[in-house]
Scaffold this motif. Structure first.
Motif, short mmCIF file in Angstrom:
data_model
loop_
_atom_site.label_atom_id
_atom_site.label_comp_id
_atom_site.label_asym_id
_atom_site.label_seq_id
_atom_site.Cartn_x
_atom_site.Cartn_y
_atom_site.Cartn_z
N SER A 192 10.71 44.01 11.83
CA SER A 192 10.87 42.84 10.96
C SER A 192 11.72 43.17 9.74
O SER A 192 12.54 42.36 9.29
CB SER A 192 9.51 42.32 10.52
N GLN A 194 13.99 45.59 9.68
CA GLN A 194 15.35 45.80 10.18
C GLN A 194 16.16 44.51 10.10
O GLN A 194 17.31 44.51 9.65
CB GLN A 194 15.31 46.29 11.63
N GLY A 195 15.55 43.42 10.56
CA GLY A 195 16.24 42.13 10.53
C GLY A 195 16.62 41.72 9.12
O GLY A 195 17.72 41.18 8.90
N GLN A 196 15.76 41.98 8.15
CA GLN A 196 16.05 41.63 6.76
C GLN A 196 17.24 42.43 6.23
O GLN A 196 18.12 41.88 5.55
CB GLN A 196 14.82 41.88 5.90
N LEU A 198 19.63 43.88 8.04
CA LEU A 198 20.84 43.46 8.75
C LEU A 198 21.38 42.16 8.18
O LEU A 198 22.60 42.00 7.99
CB LEU A 198 20.54 43.30 10.24
N ASN A 199 20.48 41.22 7.90
CA ASN A 199 20.91 39.95 7.29
C ASN A 199 21.51 40.19 5.90
O ASN A 199 22.50 39.54 5.52
CB ASN A 199 19.74 38.98 7.19
N VAL A 221 20.46 46.16 18.04
CA VAL A 221 20.71 46.08 16.60
C VAL A 221 22.19 45.86 16.32
O VAL A 221 22.57 45.03 15.50
CB VAL A 221 20.20 47.37 15.91
N HIS A 224 23.72 42.36 16.75
CA HIS A 224 23.41 41.40 15.70
C HIS A 224 24.46 41.38 14.60
O HIS A 224 24.67 40.35 13.96
CB HIS A 224 22.04 41.73 15.10
#
Length: 328
Positions: A192, A194-196, A198-199, A221, A224
């Motif tokens: 979770s 990681q997504g933050q 990356l964004n 990853v 994305h």
């Protein structure tokens, strides 16, 4: 090579000699960590570099930011040779390219306060921001990466893993770099988080227009965030193309195997990929196979694979989608 690229590597080689003896050392072999890599990245785009552990990704990252010296080849940053710079000229050039480290726990000095960590690059490059304006710049950087400026007096252990990585990103952005090299920068974080991160990187890239080399062993990853993808195996780039082409139409057997093993191999609304299980171990870079280095694990291998090294080329199909395989 693209004349518009802000960062270029041409025929980049990093070989490490293996020696034996104490008083009288002799070379008994060579570890081919990076073995003839070409890559480039333009302003505002992300190049994803993918491969298994031990393929040479982190060594390549260190070469790109001049933390290590190449055995051969050249690195060009903003039109100037980076690999030949020394001393003050190298220190001045480093502000244009910054590294975000893999481990947010060990890459920050636990004795320093967060504000000091982010301010440190401005002390190294005092011409960028006047001393009186540095506290305001630190607060601006903390807000930019989603941190509370009021926490500048805290130490790293008082932050979570994701927040520490944000601190590392803020430190890298302090000198206003043109290129950001992210070496497995989300691999130590929860999914979770990681997504933050990356964004955040995508948002920063859009706002600041910086180029990014994003290194990871996880194809999901990289998908994305990357505009283009280079797949690395045993020190060489074996496939390169746009993210869409590489994911939708992988041409190298190694890339096909990596994609088939990923969590998105059977994504909803797409045709399931056949699971490919590679046999054998990754060969040693001290004694790589002749010809195609992947042939010892490849189900398509033939006599020509042992005899001839396949060049990285675009045999047919979309321009720019290159693959190093005799049977692409």
């Amino acid at each position: 090579m693209n004349a518009d690229a802000v960062l270029q590597a041409r025929e980049l080689v990093r070989h490490i000699p293996v020696t034996r003896g104490v008083l009288f050392k002799r070379t008994i072999g060579t570890i081919k960590v990076v073995d003839g890599v070409d890559l480039e990245v333009c302003r505002g785009e992300t190049l994803g570099l993918v491969g298994e552990s031990g393929c040479g990704k982190s060594t390549l990252a260190n070469l790109l930011v001049a933390l290590d010296k190449p055995t051969a080849g050249r690195i060009t940053l903003l039109g100037e040779r980076l690999d030949t710079k020394r001393g003050r000229r190298l220190a001045a050039a480093r502000k244009h390219i910054q590294l975000v480290f893999q481990d947010p726990f060990s890459s920050l000095d636990p004795r320093m306060r967060v504000g000091e960590i982010i301010r440190e690059p401005l002390v190294v490059h005092p011409e960028l921001v006047p001393k009186a304006d540095r506290p305001a710049r630190v607060r601006e950087l903390m807000r930019l990466v989603g941190l509370n400026p009021e926490h500048a007096d805290r130490r790293p252990h008082q932050f979570s893993g994701g927040q520490r990585q944000r601190i590392g990103i803020a430190r890298a952005l302090a000198v206003q770099p043109d290129v950001l090299v992210c070496d497995e920068s989300v691999s130590a974080l929860d999914v979770s988080v990681q997504g933050q991160i990356l964004n955040l990187l995508e948002d920063l890239q859009e706002r600041l227009g910086i180029a990014c080399v994003f290194i990871s062993h996880d194809l999901a990853v990289v998908e994305h965030i990357a505009d283009r993808i280079a797949v690395m195996y045993l020190g060489k780039i074996i496939e390169h193309g746009t993210a869409q082409e590489v994911y939708d139409h992988p041409r190298h057997p190694y890339t096909q195997a990596l994609l088939s093993a990923g969590p998105g191999a059977t994504a909803p609304g797409t045709a399931p990929r056949d699971r490919i299980k590679l046999t054998g171990e990754v060969p040693s870079p001290l004694d790589p196979p002749s010809g195609c280095t992947f042939r010892t694990r490849c189900w398509k291998a033939a006599e020509i694979c042992a005899r001839e090294t396949p060049p990285l080329r675009a045999p047919d199909g979309p321009a720019g989608h290159e693959v190093a395989c005799h049977f692409a």
